[in-house]
Design a protein around this motif. Sequence first.
Motif, mmCIF file in Angstrom:
data_model
loop_
_atom_site.group_PDB
_atom_site.id
_atom_site.type_symbol
_atom_site.label_atom_id
_atom_site.label_comp_id
_atom_site.label_asym_id
_atom_site.label_seq_id
_atom_site.Cartn_x
_atom_site.Cartn_y
_atom_site.Cartn_z
ATOM 1 N N GLU A 35 5.462 -37.165 -13.594
ATOM 2 C CA GLU A 35 6.056 -35.841 -13.725
ATOM 3 C C GLU A 35 5.554 -35.131 -14.984
ATOM 4 O O GLU A 35 5.277 -33.936 -14.958
ATOM 5 N N MET A 36 5.432 -35.868 -16.079
ATOM 6 C CA MET A 36 4.926 -35.269 -17.314
ATOM 7 C C MET A 36 3.464 -34.868 -17.168
ATOM 8 O O MET A 36 3.040 -33.861 -17.717
ATOM 9 N N MET A 37 2.696 -35.645 -16.403
ATOM 10 C CA MET A 37 1.290 -35.303 -16.184
ATOM 11 C C MET A 37 1.170 -34.053 -15.312
ATOM 12 O O MET A 37 0.306 -33.214 -15.554
ATOM 13 N N LYS A 38 2.045 -33.929 -14.330
ATOM 14 C CA LYS A 38 1.992 -32.777 -13.424
ATOM 15 C C LYS A 38 2.525 -31.512 -14.076
ATOM 16 O O LYS A 38 2.066 -30.420 -13.797
ATOM 17 N N SER A 45 15.864 -33.262 -19.951
ATOM 18 C CA SER A 45 16.985 -33.228 -19.002
ATOM 19 C C SER A 45 16.507 -32.983 -17.576
ATOM 20 O O SER A 45 16.997 -33.601 -16.634
ATOM 21 N N THR A 46 15.511 -32.132 -17.409
ATOM 22 C CA THR A 46 14.949 -31.904 -16.079
ATOM 23 C C THR A 46 14.244 -33.169 -15.595
ATOM 24 O O THR A 46 14.403 -33.571 -14.440
ATOM 25 N N LEU A 47 13.503 -33.792 -16.464
ATOM 26 C CA LEU A 47 12.808 -35.022 -16.122
ATOM 27 C C LEU A 47 13.811 -36.104 -15.723
ATOM 28 O O LEU A 47 13.648 -36.788 -14.718
ATOM 29 N N PHE A 48 14.878 -36.244 -16.478
ATOM 30 C CA PHE A 48 15.901 -37.248 -16.209
ATOM 31 C C PHE A 48 16.520 -37.043 -14.834
ATOM 32 O O PHE A 48 16.755 -37.998 -14.096
ATOM 33 N N LEU A 49 16.766 -35.798 -14.470
ATOM 34 C CA LEU A 49 17.394 -35.509 -13.179
ATOM 35 C C LEU A 49 16.471 -35.780 -11.995
ATOM 36 O O LEU A 49 16.945 -35.905 -10.867
#
Length: 56
Positions: A35-38, A45-49
């Motif tokens: 997700e961080m690469m994309k 918080s968005t990543l966690f969800l």
Amino acid sequence: MDAHKEIEQLATDFEQCRKVLIALGDENRQHMILEMMKNKSINFSTLFLTLPNIVI
């Protein structure tokens, strides 16, 4: 290259990648990295969800 030398080279290559393979072994960690690469501007918080195995 004969089979024995190929196996030795594979073992050497595998050993050099061990830390990365261990780090990527966790499904949530893999998801976070992807997700961080994309999306370089994603916040925590968005990543966690987006994590698939997290129960809130």
